[in-house]
Structures are given as C-alpha cells and as structure tokens.
Design an enzyme around this catalytic site. Structure first.
Site, PDB file in Angstrom:
ATOM      1  N   LYS A   1      -8.983  -4.521  11.777  1.00 46.88           N
ATOM      2  CA  LYS A   1     -10.284  -4.183  11.232  1.00 46.88           C
ATOM      3  C   LYS A   1     -11.563  -4.194  12.025  1.00 46.88           C
ATOM      4  O   LYS A   1     -12.240  -3.036  11.657  1.00 46.88           O
ATOM      5  CB  LYS A   1     -10.452  -4.889   9.689  1.00 46.88           C
ATOM      6  CG  LYS A   1      -9.250  -4.558   8.774  1.00 46.88           C
ATOM      7  CD  LYS A   1      -9.693  -5.465   7.548  1.00 46.88           C
ATOM      8  CE  LYS A   1      -8.987  -5.153   6.463  1.00 46.88           C
ATOM      9  NZ  LYS A   1      -9.230  -5.811   5.290  1.00 46.88           N
TER      10      LYS A   1
ATOM     11  N   SER B   1       0.894  -1.349   0.093  1.00 47.20           N
ATOM     12  CA  SER B   1      -0.258  -0.056   0.064  1.00 47.20           C
ATOM     13  C   SER B   1       0.723   1.129  -0.112  1.00 47.20           C
ATOM     14  O   SER B   1       0.622   2.158  -0.791  1.00 47.20           O
ATOM     15  CB  SER B   1      -1.082  -0.049   1.112  1.00 47.20           C
ATOM     16  OG  SER B   1      -1.934  -0.888   1.026  1.00 47.20           O
TER      17      SER B   1
END
Ligand code: ATR
Length: 282
Positions: A70, A21
């Site tokens: 998450k 990322s």
C-alpha cells in the site's frame, strides 16, 4: 472466458489467497450484470513496479492494493488523491485513459460503516485509537476532518503514535499516551477503536483493553472481522457498551472502490451477506 469486452480489476498483494475481495466484487458485478471481472494476483516486492505497469499494458480498469504494497505502490502512480497522500497509503487504483490514479478508501469506508451501523452522531466525540499503522492513519485522518472533539492515539511503538499525531493535530486536538496508561484516559473517551492486530485469529483471546475499564457509555469498535466478535468486543458487550466490528469497513472500502471503477455504488447488504455466507461455508 475473459474477452476484450470485459473490464479487468486486479487485487495486488502478498498473500492474496484468502482475500474475500474477489468473491465480494465478482458477486456484485454478476448481480448488476456488469461486464467486469476481479482477479487476485500474488505479487512479490520485486515485481510490484512491473505489476503496476501491467495495469496499463493490459488496459485493466483498476486495482485494489493490499498488504504489503500500500505504501510502495505510490511511487508508480501518475496521480494520487490528497487524502491518500496524507494517509501515506493507496488501496485503490483507477486507470483513467492510461493514467493511474491512486486513492485510499479505508478511512471513508470505516467511517461510513461506523455511522451507518451504529447511528452515532460523531459531533463533539472524543476518540481513542489503538495502533498507529496504516489503518490507524486512514481512520485517524478521516476522523480528523470531521467535527469530533479530540483524538488520543496509543501504540506499542510510541514514536509511530507521535508521527501520526504530527499529521492529525493540523486538523484536530490530538495527544499520544503510552499503552500502559490507557486506563488513565479511557473514562473520558466516547469511542475506542482497535486498529491493531491484537485479537485477530488465531490469537483470539487477546485484547489491549482490560474488561474492567470498559463502561456502558463507550462505543467500542474493532477493525478486525476474523473473528467477527473479538475478545475486545465480547468484553465490551458484557459491560453493556455498544460494539462495531470490522466487517463493515471491509465492505465499505470495497464499495467505494467499486463505485470509482464502475460509477455505480453497490448494494452494501448484498456484499456483506456474500462475505458472511462465505465464512459460514468455510
Ligand atoms: P495495518 O495496515 O493493518 O494498520 P500495520 O501498519 O502493520 O497494519 O500496523 C499494525 C498495528 O498493530 C501497529 O500499530 C502495531 O504496533 P507497532 O507500531 O508498535 O508495531 C500494532 N501491533 C501489532 N502487533 C502488536 C502487538 N503484539 N502488541 C501491540 N501492538 C501490536
């Protein structure tokens, strides 16, 4: 040098060392001459709340959240999108004037990749999802809002599959089947999606699906992108089925997050090639 004009985006997870990322986003920021910088932070569970508060304290523009945070991150946010609430996980945070808003771009990222890379018309399709973890929840929920016909979920722990069914059946005809019974149902599905880690490097010789069960009319999709061609996808190609790998989901979930931070939808092919080139140079 980072100066006050630069908007900061963080990746918060553990581990984050091998994530693509930072490279993918920073290359895109550079190409578009955007004054943004994306940095990876290795954060352990005990420090998650402090790290999330740090987004506000440091006036960062936002963050991506990855394994294993998450779900836990949700309790530290000011607002969460309906989609992320239903999915039960957040992978993207936007700092809107000091208010942290959580989103989940995994499901939409997956579907956009699937449709744009395979040109499939999802209307009326029957889908089998292998797995019932976070990725399966994101993909299943997003699919359930589309005009597909039905979803079959299979998972090693059948209880988790049943929990997911409980969410999806509000929107779409859904059933669960035991992993050992996949072959009894597979002929009647159009799309098979592997969301489990079976086939992920280094266990590249594993697949949940026997090659003989795959038919040329199947579209076989695997959210794994390391390797780009898993055993499942290699078997599917050999049997004449169409295939779709996980790189697009990774790129699109990032692209949708990029748009939330900057207001600009990025160049998908540039991002994809940046990741592929970095695999080659490794
Ligand atoms: P993600 O967020 O990537 O979906 P996850 O929530 O940990 O990750 O889910 C991993 C999925 O892979 C689960 O469906 C898991 O099955 P269980 O719910 O039974 O744990 C599945 N999985 C992982 N290893 C597996 C294995 N060896 N055999 C079968 N399924 C496996």
């Amino acid at each position: 040098m980072i100066n006050s004009e630069i908007e900061l985006i963080g990746l918060i997870g553990n581990p984050v060392k091998h994530s693509k990322s930072p490279l993918m986003h920073n290359s895109m920021f550079d190409k578009l001459h955007l004054k943004y910088q994306y940095l990876a932070f290795n954060v352990c569970r005990n420090d998650l709340e402090k790290a999330i508060n740090g987004i506000k304290a440091l006036n960062m523009k936002g963050a991506n959240i990855t394994i294993p945070h998450k779900v836990d991150v949700m309790k530290y946010l000011d607002e969460i999108s309906d989609e992320a609430i239903q999915i039960g996980a957040v992978n993207t945070i936007v700092n809107r004037d000091g208010k942290l808003v959580g989103y989940n771009t995994d499901g939409e990222g997956y579907i956009r990749s699937l449709v744009e890379e395979t040109n499939i018309d999802l209307e009326g399709k029957n889908v089998m999802i292998l797995g019932a973890g976070g990725a399966a929840r994101a993909i299943g929920y997003t699919l359930s809002k589309l005009n597909i016909d039905s979803i079959i979920i299979t998972n090693r722990s059948i209880e988790k599959a049943k929990n997911l069914k409980g969410i999806l059946e509000r929107y779409i005809s859904t059933k669960t089947v035991e992993i050992d019974d996949i072959n009894k149902y597979i002929d009647n599905v159009d799309i098979i999606i592997n969301t489990t880690s079976i086939g992920l490097y280094p266990n590249v010789d594993q697949s949940l699906i026997d090659k003989e069960w795959i038919k040329p009319n199947h579209l076989v999709s695997d959210i794994i992108y390391n390797p780009l061609v898993t055993k499942l996808l290699a078997d599917a190609s050999e049997k004449g089925a169409r295939t779709h790998n996980g790189l697009g989901m990774f790129v699109y979930q990032g692209a949708i997050a990029f748009e939330k931070w900057t207001g600009i939808f990025p160049d998908i092919e540039f991002m994809r090639n940046t990741v592929i080139d970095s695999f080659r140079s490794n």
